[in-house]
Design a protein around this motif. Sequence first.
Motif, PDB file in Angstrom:
ATOM      1  N   SER A 181     -12.830  -9.339 -11.186  1.00  0.00           N
ATOM      2  CA  SER A 181     -13.976  -8.827 -11.924  1.00  0.00           C
ATOM      3  C   SER A 181     -14.764  -9.987 -12.530  1.00  0.00           C
ATOM      4  N   TRP A 182     -16.060  -9.843 -12.491  1.00  0.00           N
ATOM      5  CA  TRP A 182     -16.931 -10.845 -13.097  1.00  0.00           C
ATOM      6  C   TRP A 182     -17.396 -10.388 -14.481  1.00  0.00           C
ATOM      7  N   SER A 183     -16.779  -9.359 -15.025  1.00  0.00           N
ATOM      8  CA  SER A 183     -17.231  -8.802 -16.298  1.00  0.00           C
ATOM      9  C   SER A 183     -17.148  -9.809 -17.435  1.00  0.00           C
ATOM     10  N   ALA A 221     -23.463 -16.770  -6.718  1.00  0.00           N
ATOM     11  CA  ALA A 221     -22.005 -16.720  -6.665  1.00  0.00           C
ATOM     12  C   ALA A 221     -21.444 -15.436  -7.268  1.00  0.00           C
ATOM     13  N   TRP A 222     -22.047 -14.930  -8.333  1.00  0.00           N
ATOM     14  CA  TRP A 222     -21.416 -13.827  -9.041  1.00  0.00           C
ATOM     15  C   TRP A 222     -22.155 -12.500  -8.993  1.00  0.00           C
ATOM     16  N   PHE A 223     -23.447 -12.486  -8.744  1.00  0.00           N
ATOM     17  CA  PHE A 223     -24.210 -11.237  -8.874  1.00  0.00           C
ATOM     18  C   PHE A 223     -23.756 -10.170  -7.881  1.00  0.00           C
ATOM     19  N   GLY A 224     -23.496 -10.544  -6.652  1.00  0.00           N
ATOM     20  CA  GLY A 224     -23.097  -9.569  -5.640  1.00  0.00           C
ATOM     21  C   GLY A 224     -21.779  -8.895  -5.945  1.00  0.00           C
ATOM     22  N   ASN A 225     -20.950  -9.504  -6.767  1.00  0.00           N
ATOM     23  CA  ASN A 225     -19.645  -8.945  -7.101  1.00  0.00           C
ATOM     24  C   ASN A 225     -19.588  -8.374  -8.515  1.00  0.00           C
ATOM     25  N   SER A 226     -20.733  -8.312  -9.186  1.00  0.00           N
ATOM     26  CA  SER A 226     -20.738  -7.768 -10.538  1.00  0.00           C
ATOM     27  C   SER A 226     -20.850  -6.245 -10.473  1.00  0.00           C
ATOM     28  N   THR A 227     -20.393  -5.598 -11.524  1.00  0.00           N
ATOM     29  CA  THR A 227     -20.438  -4.132 -11.568  1.00  0.00           C
ATOM     30  C   THR A 227     -21.806  -3.666 -12.050  1.00  0.00           C
ATOM     31  N   LYS A 228     -22.042  -2.386 -11.885  1.00  0.00           N
ATOM     32  CA  LYS A 228     -23.300  -1.795 -12.340  1.00  0.00           C
ATOM     33  C   LYS A 228     -23.443  -1.964 -13.855  1.00  0.00           C
ATOM     34  N   GLN A 229     -22.350  -1.798 -14.584  1.00  0.00           N
ATOM     35  CA  GLN A 229     -22.392  -1.949 -16.045  1.00  0.00           C
ATOM     36  C   GLN A 229     -22.728  -3.392 -16.436  1.00  0.00           C
ATOM     37  N   ASP A 230     -22.184  -4.362 -15.697  1.00  0.00           N
ATOM     38  CA  ASP A 230     -22.485  -5.766 -15.979  1.00  0.00           C
ATOM     39  C   ASP A 230     -23.972  -6.042 -15.768  1.00  0.00           C
ATOM     40  N   ARG A 231     -24.513  -5.555 -14.659  1.00  0.00           N
ATOM     41  CA  ARG A 231     -25.932  -5.777 -14.364  1.00  0.00           C
ATOM     42  C   ARG A 231     -26.812  -5.088 -15.408  1.00  0.00           C
ATOM     43  N   GLN A 232     -26.396  -3.918 -15.869  1.00  0.00           N
ATOM     44  CA  GLN A 232     -27.168  -3.208 -16.896  1.00  0.00           C
ATOM     45  C   GLN A 232     -27.156  -3.967 -18.216  1.00  0.00           C
ATOM     46  N   ALA A 233     -26.039  -4.585 -18.551  1.00  0.00           N
ATOM     47  CA  ALA A 233     -25.960  -5.374 -19.788  1.00  0.00           C
ATOM     48  C   ALA A 233     -26.930  -6.556 -19.731  1.00  0.00           C
ATOM     49  N   LEU A 234     -26.996  -7.203 -18.585  1.00  0.00           N
ATOM     50  CA  LEU A 234     -27.935  -8.321 -18.425  1.00  0.00           C
ATOM     51  C   LEU A 234     -29.378  -7.815 -18.449  1.00  0.00           C
ATOM     52  N   GLN A 235     -29.607  -6.655 -17.843  1.00  0.00           N
ATOM     53  CA  GLN A 235     -30.951  -6.088 -17.826  1.00  0.00           C
ATOM     54  C   GLN A 235     -31.415  -5.712 -19.234  1.00  0.00           C
TER      55      GLN A 235
END
Length: 140
Positions: A55-57, A105-119
């Motif tokens: 996990s990349w969380s 390196a990490w974006f493709g393996n991040s979860t939807k929740q991780d991407r939402q936190a960054l957004q």
Amino acid sequence: MKCFEKLVRDFITSSLPASMNPLQFAYRHNRSTDDAIAHLLHTTLTHLDKGRDLSWSRHTNSLAKKARQCLYHLRRQRDFRLPSKVLQNFYTCTIESILTGNITAWFGNSTKQDRQALQRVVHSADQGQEDCEGPHPSQQ
């Protein structure tokens, strides 16, 4: 210099055997170090992911925290009524660079929740910019 590089490349490629290892990325047509890095990351993540749910969380949470800390400085600059160009430059040079560092390196393996936190961080920065400049032209 480019001509010399092409001559050296042509010499090297002409001396390579026809049956090269498919993992040879240097001196091959349409191959680059980016391909080698992507292949290595894919192989590594595939091996690590087997039975371990990699996990990349933690990484994305750390990035979001750093970026949120920089939002404070962006808000302070906005409070001092600095020009929007200065605010945009600050955002690009600090917050955006934090959020996009090694993204391949990490974006493709991040979860939807991780991407939402960054957004949410990006959205917070946008809100601060809109507060400074008034409503966005599309909102009028």
